[in-house]
Design a protein around this motif. Structure first.
Motif, mmCIF file in Angstrom:
data_model
loop_
_atom_site.group_PDB
_atom_site.id
_atom_site.type_symbol
_atom_site.label_atom_id
_atom_site.label_comp_id
_atom_site.label_asym_id
_atom_site.label_seq_id
_atom_site.Cartn_x
_atom_site.Cartn_y
_atom_site.Cartn_z
ATOM 1 N N VAL A 241 23.358 45.618 47.584
ATOM 2 C CA VAL A 241 22.660 46.027 46.364
ATOM 3 C C VAL A 241 21.232 45.511 46.478
ATOM 4 O O VAL A 241 20.892 44.453 45.938
ATOM 5 N N PRO A 242 20.338 46.226 47.177
ATOM 6 C CA PRO A 242 18.987 45.724 47.396
ATOM 7 C C PRO A 242 18.066 45.808 46.182
ATOM 8 O O PRO A 242 16.963 45.261 46.205
ATOM 9 N N ARG A 243 18.490 46.449 45.124
ATOM 10 C CA ARG A 243 17.643 46.621 43.937
ATOM 11 C C ARG A 243 17.155 45.272 43.402
ATOM 12 O O ARG A 243 17.941 44.356 43.170
ATOM 13 N N SER A 244 15.841 45.166 43.188
ATOM 14 C CA SER A 244 15.254 43.960 42.604
ATOM 15 C C SER A 244 14.576 44.250 41.271
ATOM 16 O O SER A 244 14.068 43.333 40.621
ATOM 17 N N LEU A 245 14.556 45.518 40.857
ATOM 18 C CA LEU A 245 13.929 45.919 39.598
ATOM 19 C C LEU A 245 14.614 45.240 38.422
ATOM 20 O O LEU A 245 15.839 45.322 38.290
ATOM 21 N N PRO A 246 13.876 44.562 37.559
ATOM 22 C CA PRO A 246 14.494 43.884 36.416
ATOM 23 C C PRO A 246 14.767 44.851 35.268
ATOM 24 O O PRO A 246 14.386 46.013 35.308
ATOM 25 N N GLY A 247 15.437 44.342 34.247
ATOM 26 C CA GLY A 247 15.588 45.100 33.012
ATOM 27 C C GLY A 247 16.891 45.837 32.840
ATOM 28 O O GLY A 247 17.101 46.507 31.833
ATOM 29 N N GLY A 248 17.818 45.741 33.774
ATOM 30 C CA GLY A 248 19.088 46.442 33.644
ATOM 31 C C GLY A 248 20.150 45.735 34.447
ATOM 32 O O GLY A 248 20.020 44.555 34.796
ATOM 33 N N PHE A 249 21.218 46.455 34.764
ATOM 34 C CA PHE A 249 22.268 45.901 35.604
ATOM 35 C C PHE A 249 22.809 47.013 36.490
ATOM 36 O O PHE A 249 23.144 48.092 35.988
ATOM 37 N N PRO A 250 22.873 46.811 37.803
ATOM 38 C CA PRO A 250 23.305 47.880 38.714
ATOM 39 C C PRO A 250 24.795 48.183 38.597
ATOM 40 O O PRO A 250 25.636 47.321 38.873
ATOM 41 N N MET A 251 25.126 49.406 38.213
ATOM 42 C CA MET A 251 26.523 49.807 38.090
ATOM 43 C C MET A 251 27.236 49.771 39.450
ATOM 44 O O MET A 251 28.444 49.575 39.520
ATOM 45 N N LYS A 252 26.479 49.959 40.532
ATOM 46 C CA LYS A 252 27.110 49.917 41.851
ATOM 47 C C LYS A 252 27.658 48.529 42.152
ATOM 48 O O LYS A 252 28.695 48.391 42.802
ATOM 49 N N LEU A 253 26.982 47.481 41.682
ATOM 50 C CA LEU A 253 27.491 46.132 41.904
ATOM 51 C C LEU A 253 28.812 45.943 41.163
ATOM 52 O O LEU A 253 29.763 45.363 41.701
ATOM 53 N N LEU A 254 28.874 46.446 39.947
ATOM 54 C CA LEU A 254 30.110 46.367 39.176
ATOM 55 C C LEU A 254 31.230 47.136 39.881
ATOM 56 O O LEU A 254 32.380 46.684 39.940
ATOM 57 N N ALA A 255 30.899 48.297 40.436
ATOM 58 C CA ALA A 255 31.891 49.087 41.173
ATOM 59 C C ALA A 255 32.392 48.314 42.387
ATOM 60 O O ALA A 255 33.593 48.290 42.681
ATOM 61 N N TYR A 256 31.477 47.668 43.111
ATOM 62 C CA TYR A 256 31.875 46.864 44.261
ATOM 63 C C TYR A 256 32.847 45.757 43.844
ATOM 64 O O TYR A 256 33.861 45.504 44.510
ATOM 65 N N GLN A 257 32.514 45.086 42.736
ATOM 66 C CA GLN A 257 33.354 43.971 42.295
ATOM 67 C C GLN A 257 34.758 44.442 41.940
ATOM 68 O O GLN A 257 35.745 43.814 42.322
ATOM 69 N N PHE A 258 34.857 45.539 41.205
ATOM 70 C CA PHE A 258 36.172 46.062 40.844
ATOM 71 C C PHE A 258 36.911 46.595 42.070
ATOM 72 O O PHE A 258 38.147 46.604 42.099
ATOM 73 N N ALA A 259 36.166 47.044 43.082
ATOM 74 C CA ALA A 259 36.787 47.542 44.305
ATOM 75 C C ALA A 259 37.216 46.413 45.228
ATOM 76 O O ALA A 259 37.905 46.642 46.221
ATOM 77 N N GLY A 260 36.800 45.179 44.921
ATOM 78 C CA GLY A 260 37.241 44.029 45.687
ATOM 79 C C GLY A 260 36.448 43.719 46.933
ATOM 80 O O GLY A 260 36.881 42.914 47.759
ATOM 81 N N ILE A 261 35.257 44.334 47.074
ATOM 82 C CA ILE A 261 34.446 44.062 48.256
ATOM 83 C C ILE A 261 33.294 43.121 47.876
ATOM 84 O O ILE A 261 32.618 43.330 46.855
ATOM 85 N N PRO A 262 33.062 42.058 48.654
ATOM 86 C CA PRO A 262 31.940 41.158 48.343
ATOM 87 C C PRO A 262 30.611 41.871 48.545
ATOM 88 O O PRO A 262 30.510 42.800 49.352
ATOM 89 N N ALA A 263 29.596 41.429 47.802
ATOM 90 C CA ALA A 263 28.306 42.107 47.838
ATOM 91 C C ALA A 263 27.161 41.108 47.930
ATOM 92 O O ALA A 263 27.282 39.956 47.510
#
Length: 343
Positions: A241-263
């Protein structure tokens, strides 16, 4: 409550903002509320409509777009003004109990319609719009100023502004996860994975830097890429998850966490994430080099990597549980209605 969401993006689609909008609707509907999502004619091809959708456009019917097509990106273009105008014209014709506007465009539309119809409105902030807008065009400082003014206008128009944050608060709500997220099993120890678009605010060049650094340490490292969950591989070792832009939360990181893969993620782009518990977190705003170094370090630690994947999933399943997030949204909408009535 009768709730109207404004989605200023092709909807539905299997990516960040669209998944967030879809899950908010599903959660509120599960709690007994009537929720409709006002969206443009554009939609991702093959994506089922899982929630009630109202279409706004000047002519024709829904238009299907391939998952990786240019029309699904987040780049600001003049044509989006016509799409937003159609959404605004349609929005003022409805009279729900509360309007939710996503991103700056949706925030403006929800706020204006709310003022015209005297309906409570909530602006959902998905990212730092000024920083995002400054990445496009030849005049970054002017774009940053314009983005700042547009976001300030959305905040002022809306009765309430909500940010995405792992830590729930008066104006912060965690993003809802998907317990049925397709799992990603460990692979050969050399497989990196990135899921999502390649828009500038995602720092796609950091992916190439990380891959090059990883290959210097281990020549067999490869990077798999997918536009969304539908293209997700069965196995990979480390998500990026290379995104560094502030002000939100990356849904892809949440998807990774629920999928069980470290990020590996960046602190500024994924606020509230704890290093070693939720992800391998690059401090501050990061850099291509710092991000690459974290990737190389994580690949060299398979035991720690797999343990982190389990911990991150367990924490996300509690923090981002759909029913918990839906209850927080219900409380927020009730507060927005109460503020408007009090005023």
């Amino acid at each position: 409550m009768r709730v109207l969401q404004v989605a200023g993006c092709p909807f539905p689609a299997g990516r960040g903002s669209q998944l967030l909008i879809e899950r908010i609707a599903q959660g509120l509907i599960a709690r007994g509320h009537q929720v409709e999502t006002l969206a443009p004619l554009q939609r991702e091809r093959g994506r089922p409509e899982r929630v009630p959708i109202l279409r706004a456009g000047w002519m024709g019917g829904p238009v299907s777009i391939p998952a990786g097509a240019r029309e699904l990106d987040s780049v600001p273009r003049p044509g989006r003004l016509l799409r937003d105008a159609a959404l605004a014209a349609s929005c003022v014709r409805h009279r729900p109990d509360v309007i939710i506007g996503h991103n700056v465009e949706g925030g403006w539309i929800a706020g204006l319609a709310g003022r015209v119809r005297r309906i409570p409105s909530v602006y959902v902030r998905h990212s730092g719009f000024a920083e995002e807008l400054s990445l496009y065009g030849n005049f970054p400082r002017a774009a940053h100023r314009a983005g700042y003014l547009l976001e300030r206008g959305a905040r002022r128009l809306a009765g309430l502004t909500v940010s995405l944050s792992p830590l729930a608060g008066a104006e912060a709500i965690p993003a809802p996860g998907d317990p049925a997220e397709a799992a990603i099993a460990p692979a050969d120890g050399c497989t990196l994975y990135y899921e999502g678009n390649a828009d500038r605010y995602q720092n796609p060049e950091w992916l190439a830097c990380a891959l090059a650094a990883a290959r210097r340490a281990e020549p067999g490292v490869r990077l798999l890429r997918a536009h969304g969950p539908g293209e997700r591989p069965a196995a990979a070792d480390l998500a990026l998850v290379p995104r560094s832009l502030p002000g939100g939360f990356p849904m892809k990181l949440l998807a990774y966490q629920f999928a069980g893969i470290p990020a590996v993620c960046v602190a500024s782009g994924a606020p509230g994430m704890l290093d070693g518990l939720d992800a391998f977190v690059v401090p501050g705003q990061g850099s291509p080099g710092a991000f690459a170094a974290h990737v190389v370090r994580a690949l060299k630690r398979p035991t720690e990597r797999r343990a982190l994947g389990l911990r991150a999933r367990a924490r996300a399943c509690v923090r981002n549980a759909p029913d918990t997030v839906a209850r927080l949204w219900e409380q927020t909408l009730e507060r927005a209605i109460g503020r408007t009535h009090a005023a």
